[in-house]
Design a protein around this motif. Structure first.
Motif, short mmCIF file in Angstrom:
data_model
loop_
_atom_site.label_atom_id
_atom_site.label_comp_id
_atom_site.label_asym_id
_atom_site.label_seq_id
_atom_site.Cartn_x
_atom_site.Cartn_y
_atom_site.Cartn_z
N THR A 1 12.24 0.85 4.06
CA THR A 1 10.97 0.35 3.53
C THR A 1 10.08 -0.19 4.64
OG1 THR A 1 11.80 -1.90 3.09
CG2 THR A 1 12.09 -0.26 1.35
N VAL B 1 8.31 2.80 6.09
CA VAL B 1 7.28 3.27 5.17
C VAL B 1 6.05 2.38 5.26
CG1 VAL B 1 6.67 3.59 2.74
CG2 VAL B 1 8.90 4.36 3.58
N GLN C 1 0.85 -1.54 -2.04
CA GLN C 1 2.30 -1.47 -2.21
C GLN C 1 2.72 -1.95 -3.59
OE1 GLN C 1 4.54 -0.48 0.57
NE2 GLN C 1 5.75 -0.13 -1.26
N TYR D 1 4.56 0.19 -7.04
CA TYR D 1 5.81 -0.17 -7.71
C TYR D 1 5.76 0.04 -9.23
CZ TYR D 1 7.53 -2.33 -3.40
OH TYR D 1 7.98 -2.56 -2.11
N ALA E 1 12.42 7.12 7.97
CA ALA E 1 12.56 6.47 6.66
C ALA E 1 13.41 7.33 5.73
CB ALA E 1 11.19 6.22 6.04
N GLN F 1 16.93 6.20 4.15
CA GLN F 1 17.07 6.16 2.69
C GLN F 1 18.23 7.03 2.23
OE1 GLN F 1 13.94 7.93 0.14
NE2 GLN F 1 13.84 5.94 -0.85
N ALA G 1 14.68 -1.96 -2.39
CA ALA G 1 13.51 -1.13 -2.11
C ALA G 1 12.23 -1.95 -2.19
CB ALA G 1 13.44 0.03 -3.11
N TYR G 2 12.28 -3.07 -2.92
CA TYR G 2 11.10 -3.91 -3.07
C TYR G 2 10.84 -4.79 -1.85
CZ TYR G 2 11.24 -2.41 -7.92
OH TYR G 2 11.23 -1.64 -9.06
N THR G 3 11.71 -4.74 -0.87
CA THR G 3 11.44 -5.47 0.38
C THR G 3 10.23 -4.86 1.09
OG1 THR G 3 13.02 -4.05 1.57
CG2 THR G 3 13.84 -6.16 0.74
N GLY G 4 9.84 -3.67 0.65
CA GLY G 4 8.65 -3.04 1.22
C GLY G 4 7.41 -3.91 1.07
#
Length: 305
Positions: free
Chosen positions: A16, A19, A96, A100, A225, A229, A245-248
């Protein structure tokens, strides 16, 4: 499958980051270069990394579903164009957050396309997630008559990108029934490179050396990335590491702050909590459902023996 939660979480969080970093570079180049030119270089320079992944299990291009790969690549290309346009015009963190919404659209699209019947928990998660979108919109004044048409259109485009991203995920699921993941990735990289190369003579803007370097790094970061992944999901169960994945959002907010002076608003933060919370809830619900199904299957097998 070997389940190493720590390794999988670390790899996915690292993916992430790359990305978020490539989105920042697309934001820099997107003000000077056409979106299709940026996406061409992104796919071209990510192809060696895709080949690296494929070489581990064998490079297979043979397929009986070329039409499916073509449609999936067209939809994926539309999604990438949306990303370049929105990251160029929105703060990185806000773009971002709106991306989501993909799991929420996935639930909605599963009804007409897969004839699925979402559970009550999923419907609640969808309502919570989209309430987060409303909170973000209210924070930007997009629901007021004073909002500019340009900003409203860009936010709607960022939201639509979540829907298009969900559609690509659904197409990958359908192709995965008969195609290897590496075959899907290879055809995507090849077809997207060809499709974006075709219009280049008509839209080409020669990049300066700084933009040229950014384009090479964008492709490299996209490839890195994808490698990370792939390794992450090979290391641990998707339902277990999915929330990472939400650490992005953290990376996007940090890069946006340090690189572009973008400070997330309280409304954006509150909306992010609702949107991400709904996604994590669905991941946890799926994990619990699979666990219950495994228990039921075990009991039925024991009773039948």
């Amino acid at each position: 499958m070997k389940h190493d939660l720590k390794r999988g979480a670390l790899l996915l969080a690292s993916a992430t980051f790359f990305v978020a970093a490539l989105n920042a570079l697309q934001k820099l180049t997107g003000t000077r270069l056409p979106a299709l030119e940026i996406i061409f270089f992104r796919n071209l320079f990510s192809l060696p990394f895709v080949l690296l992944i494929a070489s581990r299990t064998g490079i297979v291009l043979r397929t009986h579903h070329f039409g499916g790969h073509l449609i999936r690549s067209v939809v994926g290309l539309i999604s990438m164009i949306m990303v370049v346009i929105t990251v160029t015009r929105l703060p990185l963190a806000e773009q971002q957050v709106l991306s989501y919404t993909q799991p929420l659209f996935l639930v909605l699209l599963s009804i007409p396309l897969l004839q699925e019947r979402p559970s009550l928990q999923r419907w609640i998660a969808v309502l919570i997630g989209f309430s987060g979108v409303v909170v973000v919109a209210l924070g930007k004044g997009l629901l007021n008559t004073n909002a500019t048409s340009v900003s409203t259109i860009i936010y709607l485009l960022a939201l639509a990108q979540g829907a298009v991203g969900a559609l690509t995920t659904m197409q990958i699921r359908q192709l995965s029934a008969t195609e290897a993941s590496t075959t899907i990735s290879l055809w995507q990289a090849i077809l997207m490179t060809v499709m974006t190369a075709a219009p280049l003579p008509f839209i080409w803007i020669t990049p300066g050396w700084q933009d040229g370097l950014c384009l090479v790094v964008v492709g490299a970061f996209a490839g890195i990335a994808q490698v990370l992944q792939t390794e992450a999901f090979a290391s641990a169960q998707v339902s277990a590491i999915g929330p990472f994945a939400y650490t992005g959002l953290l990376w996007a907010a940090l890069i946006g702050w340090l690189g572009f002076g973008e400070i997330p608003s309280s409304a954006m933060a509150a909306g992010a909590v609702l949107i991400i919370g709904s996604g994590v809830w669905m991941l946890r619900h799926d994990r619990a459902s699979k666990a219950r199904a495994a228990v039921v299957a075990t009991v039925e097998a024991a009773e039948g023996s």
